[in-house]
Design an enzyme around this catalytic site. Structure first.
Site, short mmCIF file in Angstrom:
data_model
loop_
_atom_site.label_atom_id
_atom_site.label_comp_id
_atom_site.label_asym_id
_atom_site.label_seq_id
_atom_site.Cartn_x
_atom_site.Cartn_y
_atom_site.Cartn_z
N LYS A 120 0.84 -1.21 0.00
CA LYS A 120 0.00 0.00 0.00
C LYS A 120 0.87 1.25 0.00
O LYS A 120 0.59 2.21 -0.71
CB LYS A 120 -0.93 -0.01 1.22
CG LYS A 120 -2.07 -1.01 1.07
CD LYS A 120 -2.82 -1.26 2.37
CE LYS A 120 -3.82 -2.41 2.17
NZ LYS A 120 -4.44 -2.86 3.42
N GLN A 141 -4.64 -1.67 9.77
CA GLN A 141 -4.49 -2.97 9.10
C GLN A 141 -5.08 -4.09 9.97
O GLN A 141 -4.75 -4.21 11.15
CB GLN A 141 -3.00 -3.22 8.82
CG GLN A 141 -2.72 -4.50 8.06
CD GLN A 141 -3.33 -4.52 6.65
OE1 GLN A 141 -3.23 -3.55 5.92
NE2 GLN A 141 -3.96 -5.63 6.29
N ASP A 151 -11.33 2.89 4.40
CA ASP A 151 -11.76 1.49 4.24
C ASP A 151 -13.28 1.39 4.16
O ASP A 151 -13.81 0.34 3.81
CB ASP A 151 -11.28 0.65 5.44
CG ASP A 151 -9.91 0.03 5.19
OD1 ASP A 151 -9.61 -0.26 4.02
OD2 ASP A 151 -9.17 -0.18 6.17
#
Ligand code: NAD
Length: 296
Positions: free
Chosen positions: A54, A98, A121
Site C-alpha cells: 500500500k 491494518q 476502508d
C-alpha cells in the site's frame, strides 16, 4: 467452453494511472498532496506485506503515506489514542488500521473510532449506512474493485441473477448492498441486480449457485466452488485468497470452473490488485472531502 480470463491486474493499473493523474491535478491546484496513514500492530507477515504494498502504491500515485508500527502488546486504549491523534491531524486525509488486529484488542472499538471522513476502508457505521442508502461517501475497497472489474470488462449486472457466497462485513454484505442499488459506482447497468447471498448456514448451496448469471465467491476456503456448482456460461468472480504452500489459490477450483464459465477471475491477478487501487481512489476522495470541509 473455456472462459475468458478477466485481467484484474491490468484494470487495477489503469485505475491507479487515473488516480495518479487526478492527484497531480489536485497538487497543482492546492499545493498539497493527499496523505494516507497506515497503522500496523504486531508482526503478522502477511499484514507487513500488505502495508508495504500500500505504501509503494501511494508513492507511485503521488500520495503521501505515513506508517505507524506498534508492538503486538499494544493495548486497545493506546491504539485508540493514536487513532484520535490521526483524526485530529489535518495533514492526514485517510486512516487505515491494518486487520487483523491482535486478539486482545477490541477491533470494533478501534474501527468505530476512525473519523468517518477519514475512513478510507469505509468500515465506519456512518459510511456503511450512507452506502446502503445509495449515497456513498466512500465505497469499501474490495467490493468496489469487483464492481469496477465487472464494469470495465463490459459485464452488466442490471437484471441479472447474482449470487454472492459469503456474508462478511468487508466483502459479502457490501457487495450485496451495491448490487441492489438503483445506480452503482459505474451507473445503472452496474447495479439493479437480483441478488441472493448464501453462507455457511445455507442448505443446498449448489441449487442456488447454479441459478447465478454472475457468481461472486468470498469465503476463504481453497477451491470450494467446483464446476458442478456453476451454471454453464456464468461469470465467476473469485475474491478468495488462500495460502497453499508458497502460492496463493482462490475459493474457486479455477481450472475446472474455467471449462464451464464464460468469464472468470484468476487468483492471483484477479480481484486482489483492485483493492489497493480503490484504496488510493478513496484517499484522493478523502483529500477532496477535507478541502471541502476547510472551505465550508
Ligand atoms: P470472512 O471469514 O469474514 O467471511 C467468510 C464468509 O464465508 C462468512 O460469511 C461465511 O458464512 C461464509 N462461509 C464460510 N464457509 C462457508 C461455506 N462452507 N459455505 C458457504 N459460505 C461459507 O471472510 P472475508 O473477509 O469475507 O474474506 C473472504 C475471502 O476473501 C478470504 O479468502 C479473504 O482472504 C479474501 N479477501 C480478499 C480480498 C482481496 O483484496 N482480494 C479482500 C478481503 C478478503
Amino acid at each position: 467452453m473455456t472462459a475468458r480470463v478477466l485481467d484484474g491486474k491490468a484494470i487495477a493499473l489503469q485505475i491507479r494511472h487515473e488516480v495518479q493523474l487526478e492527484v497531480a491535478k489536485v497538487i497543482e491546484a492546492t499545493g498539497k498532496a493527499p496523505c494516507l496513514a497506515a497503522v500496523l500492530v504486531g508482526d503478522d507477515p502477511a499484514s507487513q506485506v500488505y502495508v508495504r504494498n500500500k505504501e509503494m502504491a501511494c508513492h507511485k500515485a503521488g500520495i503521501g503515506s505515513q506508517l505507524f508500527r506498534l508492538p503486538a502488546e499494544t493495548t486497545t486504549e493506546q491504539l485508540l489514542s493514536l487513532v484520535e491523534q490521526l483524526n485530529n491531524d489535518p495533514s492526514v486525509h485517510g486512516i487505515l488500521v491494518q486487520l487483523p488486529l491482535p486478539k486482545h484488542i477490541d477491533e470494533r472499538r478501534v474501527l468505530d473510532c476512525v473519523a468517518p471522513h477519514k475512513d478510507v476502508d469505509a468500515f465506519a457505521p456512518e459510511n456503511v449506512g450512507l452506502m446502503s442508502q445509495g449515497r456513498p461517501r466512500y465505497l469499501p475497497c474490495t467490493p468496489h474493485g469487483v464492481m469496477q472489474l465487472l464494469h470495465r470488462e463490459g459485464i452488466e449486472t442490471a437484471g441479472k441473477e447474482v449470487v454472492v457466497i459469503g456474508r462478511s462485513d468487508i466483502v459479502g454484505k457490501p457487495l450485496v448492498s451495491m448490487l441492489l442499488q438503483k445506480s452503482g459506482p459505474c451507473g445503472e447497468s452496474n447495479a439493479n441486480a437480483t441478488v441472493t447471498c448464501v453462507h455457511s448456514r445455507t442448505p443446498n448451496l449448489s441449487e442456488v449457485t447454479c441459478r447465478a448469471d454472475i457468481l461472486i465467491v468470498a469465503i476463504g476456503k481453497a477451491n470450494f466452488v467446483t464446476a458442478g456448482m456453476v451454471k454453464p456460461g456464468a461469470v465467476v468472480i473469485d475474491v478468495g485468497i488462500n495460502r497453499s504452500g508458497d502460492s496463493i489459490v482462490g475459493d474457486v477450483d479455477y481450472h475446472a470452473v474455467k471449462e464451464v464459465a464464460s468469464a472468470i477471475t484468476p487468483v492471483p491477478g484477479g480481484v486482489g490488485p483492485l483493492t489497493i487501487a480503490m484504496l488510493l481512489r478513496n484517499t484522493l476522495e478523502a483529500f477532496r472531502v477535507a478541502q471541502l470541509k476547510m472551505t465550508t
